[in-house]
Enzyme design. Structure first.
Site, PDB file in Angstrom:
ATOM      1  N   ARG A  64     -10.623  -1.004   3.905  1.00 30.40           N
ATOM      2  CA  ARG A  64     -12.145  -0.875   4.342  1.00 30.40           C
ATOM      3  C   ARG A  64     -12.938  -2.038   4.195  1.00 30.40           C
ATOM      4  O   ARG A  64     -14.043  -2.331   5.098  1.00 30.40           O
ATOM      5  CB  ARG A  64     -12.887   0.031   3.095  1.00 30.40           C
ATOM      6  N   ARG A  65     -12.736  -3.096   3.569  1.00 29.24           N
ATOM      7  CA  ARG A  65     -13.684  -4.275   3.631  1.00 29.24           C
ATOM      8  C   ARG A  65     -13.006  -5.153   4.744  1.00 29.24           C
ATOM      9  O   ARG A  65     -12.227  -6.069   4.528  1.00 29.24           O
ATOM     10  CB  ARG A  65     -13.648  -5.118   2.258  1.00 29.24           C
ATOM     11  N   ASP A  71     -10.277   3.438   6.338  1.00 27.42           N
ATOM     12  CA  ASP A  71     -10.398   4.204   5.054  1.00 27.42           C
ATOM     13  C   ASP A  71      -9.089   5.346   5.186  1.00 27.42           C
ATOM     14  O   ASP A  71      -9.232   5.945   5.968  1.00 27.42           O
ATOM     15  CB  ASP A  71     -11.625   4.775   4.831  1.00 27.42           C
ATOM     16  N   VAL A  72      -8.069   5.060   4.344  1.00 32.09           N
ATOM     17  CA  VAL A  72      -6.948   5.824   4.372  1.00 32.09           C
ATOM     18  C   VAL A  72      -7.252   7.428   4.084  1.00 32.09           C
ATOM     19  O   VAL A  72      -6.400   8.132   4.375  1.00 32.09           O
ATOM     20  CB  VAL A  72      -5.600   5.466   3.378  1.00 32.09           C
ATOM     21  N   TYR A  78      -4.710   9.911 -12.447  1.00 30.77           N
ATOM     22  CA  TYR A  78      -4.249   8.859 -11.879  1.00 30.77           C
ATOM     23  C   TYR A  78      -2.550   9.068 -11.906  1.00 30.77           C
ATOM     24  O   TYR A  78      -2.106   8.796 -10.921  1.00 30.77           O
ATOM     25  CB  TYR A  78      -4.615   7.705 -12.520  1.00 30.77           C
ATOM     26  N   PRO A 100       5.126  -1.126 -10.539  1.00 31.15           N
ATOM     27  CA  PRO A 100       4.471  -2.133 -11.606  1.00 31.15           C
ATOM     28  C   PRO A 100       3.990  -1.381 -12.595  1.00 31.15           C
ATOM     29  O   PRO A 100       3.491  -0.358 -12.772  1.00 31.15           O
ATOM     30  CB  PRO A 100       3.584  -2.899 -10.849  1.00 31.15           C
ATOM     31  N   THR A 113      -5.340  -7.550 -11.153  1.00 31.95           N
ATOM     32  CA  THR A 113      -6.039  -7.805  -9.641  1.00 31.95           C
ATOM     33  C   THR A 113      -7.126  -7.061  -9.818  1.00 31.95           C
ATOM     34  O   THR A 113      -7.899  -7.200 -10.979  1.00 31.95           O
ATOM     35  CB  THR A 113      -5.127  -6.623  -8.875  1.00 31.95           C
ATOM     36  N   PHE A 147      -7.853  -4.212  -9.844  1.00 30.91           N
ATOM     37  CA  PHE A 147      -7.590  -2.757 -10.217  1.00 30.91           C
ATOM     38  C   PHE A 147      -8.514  -2.322 -11.173  1.00 30.91           C
ATOM     39  O   PHE A 147      -9.200  -1.296 -11.217  1.00 30.91           O
ATOM     40  CB  PHE A 147      -6.073  -2.826 -10.599  1.00 30.91           C
TER      41      PHE A 147
HETATM   42  P1  NDP Z   1      -6.921  -4.033  -6.171  1.00 28.11           P
HETATM   43  O1  NDP Z   1      -7.917  -3.212  -6.512  1.00 28.11           O
HETATM   44  O2  NDP Z   1      -6.919  -5.375  -6.187  1.00 28.11           O
HETATM   45  O3  NDP Z   1      -6.661  -3.684  -4.531  1.00 28.11           O
HETATM   46  C1  NDP Z   1      -6.502  -2.325  -4.011  1.00 28.11           C
HETATM   47  C2  NDP Z   1      -6.421  -2.203  -2.463  1.00 28.11           C
HETATM   48  O4  NDP Z   1      -6.443  -0.830  -2.154  1.00 28.11           O
HETATM   49  C3  NDP Z   1      -7.707  -3.028  -1.883  1.00 28.11           C
HETATM   50  O5  NDP Z   1      -7.443  -3.843  -0.852  1.00 28.11           O
HETATM   51  C4  NDP Z   1      -8.568  -1.733  -1.438  1.00 28.11           C
HETATM   52  O6  NDP Z   1      -9.243  -2.421  -0.172  1.00 28.11           O
HETATM   53  C5  NDP Z   1      -7.498  -0.773  -1.074  1.00 28.11           C
HETATM   54  N1  NDP Z   1      -7.892   0.592  -0.877  1.00 28.11           N
HETATM   55  C6  NDP Z   1      -8.750   1.516  -1.875  1.00 28.11           C
HETATM   56  N2  NDP Z   1      -9.010   2.247  -1.337  1.00 28.11           N
HETATM   57  C7  NDP Z   1      -8.732   2.604  -0.233  1.00 28.11           C
HETATM   58  C8  NDP Z   1      -8.936   3.296   0.971  1.00 28.11           C
HETATM   59  N3  NDP Z   1      -9.690   4.506   0.817  1.00 28.11           N
HETATM   60  N4  NDP Z   1      -8.698   2.942   2.235  1.00 28.11           N
HETATM   61  C9  NDP Z   1      -8.264   1.648   2.427  1.00 28.11           C
HETATM   62  N5  NDP Z   1      -7.689   1.017   1.496  1.00 28.11           N
HETATM   63  C10 NDP Z   1      -8.345   1.182   0.393  1.00 28.11           C
HETATM   64  O7  NDP Z   1      -5.771  -3.263  -6.962  1.00 28.11           O
HETATM   65  P2  NDP Z   1      -3.978  -3.436  -6.857  1.00 28.11           P
HETATM   66  O8  NDP Z   1      -3.859  -4.481  -5.782  1.00 28.11           O
HETATM   67  O9  NDP Z   1      -3.478  -3.698  -8.129  1.00 28.11           O
HETATM   68  O10 NDP Z   1      -3.547  -2.144  -6.260  1.00 28.11           O
HETATM   69  C11 NDP Z   1      -2.614  -1.955  -5.192  1.00 28.11           C
HETATM   70  C12 NDP Z   1      -1.798  -0.776  -5.495  1.00 28.11           C
HETATM   71  O11 NDP Z   1      -0.884  -0.923  -6.626  1.00 28.11           O
HETATM   72  C13 NDP Z   1      -2.416   0.596  -5.918  1.00 28.11           C
HETATM   73  O12 NDP Z   1      -1.801   1.617  -5.112  1.00 28.11           O
HETATM   74  C14 NDP Z   1      -2.419   0.542  -7.267  1.00 28.11           C
HETATM   75  O13 NDP Z   1      -2.431   2.038  -7.864  1.00 28.11           O
HETATM   76  C15 NDP Z   1      -0.986   0.202  -7.556  1.00 28.11           C
HETATM   77  N6  NDP Z   1      -0.667  -0.396  -9.088  1.00 28.11           N
HETATM   78  C16 NDP Z   1      -1.443  -1.301  -9.541  1.00 28.11           C
HETATM   79  C17 NDP Z   1      -1.102  -1.923 -10.801  1.00 28.11           C
HETATM   80  C18 NDP Z   1      -1.959  -2.658 -11.296  1.00 28.11           C
HETATM   81  O14 NDP Z   1      -2.023  -2.794 -12.862  1.00 28.11           O
HETATM   82  N7  NDP Z   1      -2.975  -3.378 -10.820  1.00 28.11           N
HETATM   83  C19 NDP Z   1       0.082  -1.284 -11.279  1.00 28.11           C
HETATM   84  C20 NDP Z   1       0.699  -0.119 -10.735  1.00 28.11           C
HETATM   85  C21 NDP Z   1       0.395   0.007  -9.747  1.00 28.11           C
HETATM   86  P3  NDP Z   1     -10.791  -1.880   0.348  1.00 28.11           P
HETATM   87  O15 NDP Z   1     -11.482  -1.623  -1.130  1.00 28.11           O
HETATM   88  O16 NDP Z   1     -11.346  -3.163   0.887  1.00 28.11           O
HETATM   89  O17 NDP Z   1     -10.443  -0.776   1.164  1.00 28.11           O
HETATM   90  C1  8X3 Z   2      -1.637   0.992 -12.807  1.00 24.92           C
HETATM   91  C2  8X3 Z   2      -0.898   0.684 -13.972  1.00 24.92           C
HETATM   92  O1  8X3 Z   2      -0.814   1.119 -16.758  1.00 24.92           O
HETATM   93  O2  8X3 Z   2      -3.014   1.608 -15.639  1.00 24.92           O
HETATM   94  O3  8X3 Z   2      -0.733   1.946 -12.179  1.00 24.92           O
HETATM   95  O4  8X3 Z   2      -1.189   2.919 -15.109  1.00 24.92           O
HETATM   96  S1  8X3 Z   2      -1.485   1.479 -15.564  1.00 24.92           S
END
Ligand code: NDP
Ligand code: 8X3
Length: 256
Positions: free
Chosen positions: A38-39, A63-64, A156, A186, A191, A193
């Site tokens: 989105r950004r 926006d997915v 979640y 993972p 990140t 997150f």
């Molecule tokens: P970040 O918050 O750093 O990145 C998330 C990304 O998802 C951003 O680029 C954001 O972009 C995008 N996003 C969120 N909502 C939307 C939307 N509605 N449409 C399009 N893009 C979207 O988090 P992570 O990189 O950590 O997360 C990536 C994936 O990894 C996620 O699926 C998360 O659940 C998963 N994950 C993360 C873990 C962690 O500990 N970090 C562990 C396990 C899994 P924008 O806001 O610009 O749209």
């Molecule tokens: C993100 C990792 O531990 O918050 O998927 O579920 S955790």
């Protein structure tokens, strides 16, 4: 090894974290990149960075959660971007850490709409082309939250269990094609997150990783690229990646 040079890789959630690291990692292989999030400003910066090293990048402000937008964006890809070889379904988020009886319904909806419905919309839009070409690879970013449940994370976790189910189901539905389907799951990755989960609460987000060395986004991108570059007859079905000092979602060893 599968040579991905000049192949099109479509990454959702490419503006930050794991998605951005995947963009850079596939870029190193000489892939052509469709980067969605989105950004737009973030995507513009990343596009500039990658183009500066000679890569071809197409950025999609997307926006997915918006089914029409997803369908329109994929349908309007020009011929040279249509042959998507790898789809990394990465866009996702967690909101809050509340027990079900105290949870915000809006948070649940955002997680379900993004992590589950958004992933399905993108997959539905991209997959017919892969089936037609009888080639491609879908790599879903799941989570250990798709394999266990922790207090306050029920919705979640439910979305990530659903992602795992979709991965397993895709492999059944695509049996007989040459399309590969992988989930990369993972544990803790530092990140944005946790900042997103706690709505900008930087201090609370920092505490999540306090006293332990979390994974980096690059660690996960490394696993994703490993899966994508195996020979065509090898499907890495599932990869679980944890920090060494994390044994389960809520079992971590922290140095004082
Ligand atoms: P970040 O918050 O750093 O990145 C998330 C990304 O998802 C951003 O680029 C954001 O972009 C995008 N996003 C969120 N909502 C939307 C939307 N509605 N449409 C399009 N893009 C979207 O988090 P992570 O990189 O950590 O997360 C990536 C994936 O990894 C996620 O699926 C998360 O659940 C998963 N994950 C993360 C873990 C962690 O500990 N970090 C562990 C396990 C899994 P924008 O806001 O610009 O749209
Ligand atoms: C993100 C990792 O531990 O918050 O998927 O579920 S955790």
């Amino acid at each position: 090894m599968t040579d991905l040079r000049n192949r099109v890789v479509f990454i959702t959630g490419a503006s930050a974290g794991i998605g951005r690291a995947c963009a850079r990692a596939f870029g190193k292989l000489g892939c052509r990149l469709i980067l969605a999030a989105r950004r737009q400003d973030r995507l513009d910066d990343l596009k500039k960075e990658l183009e500066a090293i000679g890569l071809e990048v197409f950025s999609l402000t997307l926006d997915v959660r918006d089914r029409g937008q997803v369908e329109g964006a994929v349908a309007s890809l020009s011929r040279e971007w249509q042959g998507i070889e790898v789809l990394v379904n990465n866009a996702g988020l967690a909101r809050g850490l509340d027990k079900i009886h105290e949870g915000e319904v809006e948070d649940w909806e955002e997680m379900i709409d993004t992590n589950l419905k958004g992933l399905l919309y993108v997959t539905r839009a991209v997959l017919p082309g892969m089936v037609k070409r009888n080639r491609g690879h879908i790599i879903n970013i799941g989570s250990i939250a798709g394999r266990e449940v922790y207090q306050g994370g029920v919705v979640y976790c439910a979305t990530k269990h659903a992602v795992r189910t979709i991965t397993l189901g895709l492999r059944l539905d695509l049996l007989g094609t040459d399309i590969r389907v992988t989930t990369v799951d993972p544990g803790m990755v530092e990140t944005e997150f946790s900042i997103v989960r706690f709505r900008g609460g930087v201090e609370r987000a920092r505490e999540v990783y306090e006293g332990l060395q979390p994974l980096t986004a690059e660690d996960i991108a490394d696993a994703v690229v490993y899966c994508a570059t195996r020979p065509p007859h090898v499907n890495i079905s599932e990869v679980v990646v944890m920090p060494t000092h994390q044994a389960a979602a809520t079992r971590v060893f922290r140095r004082k």
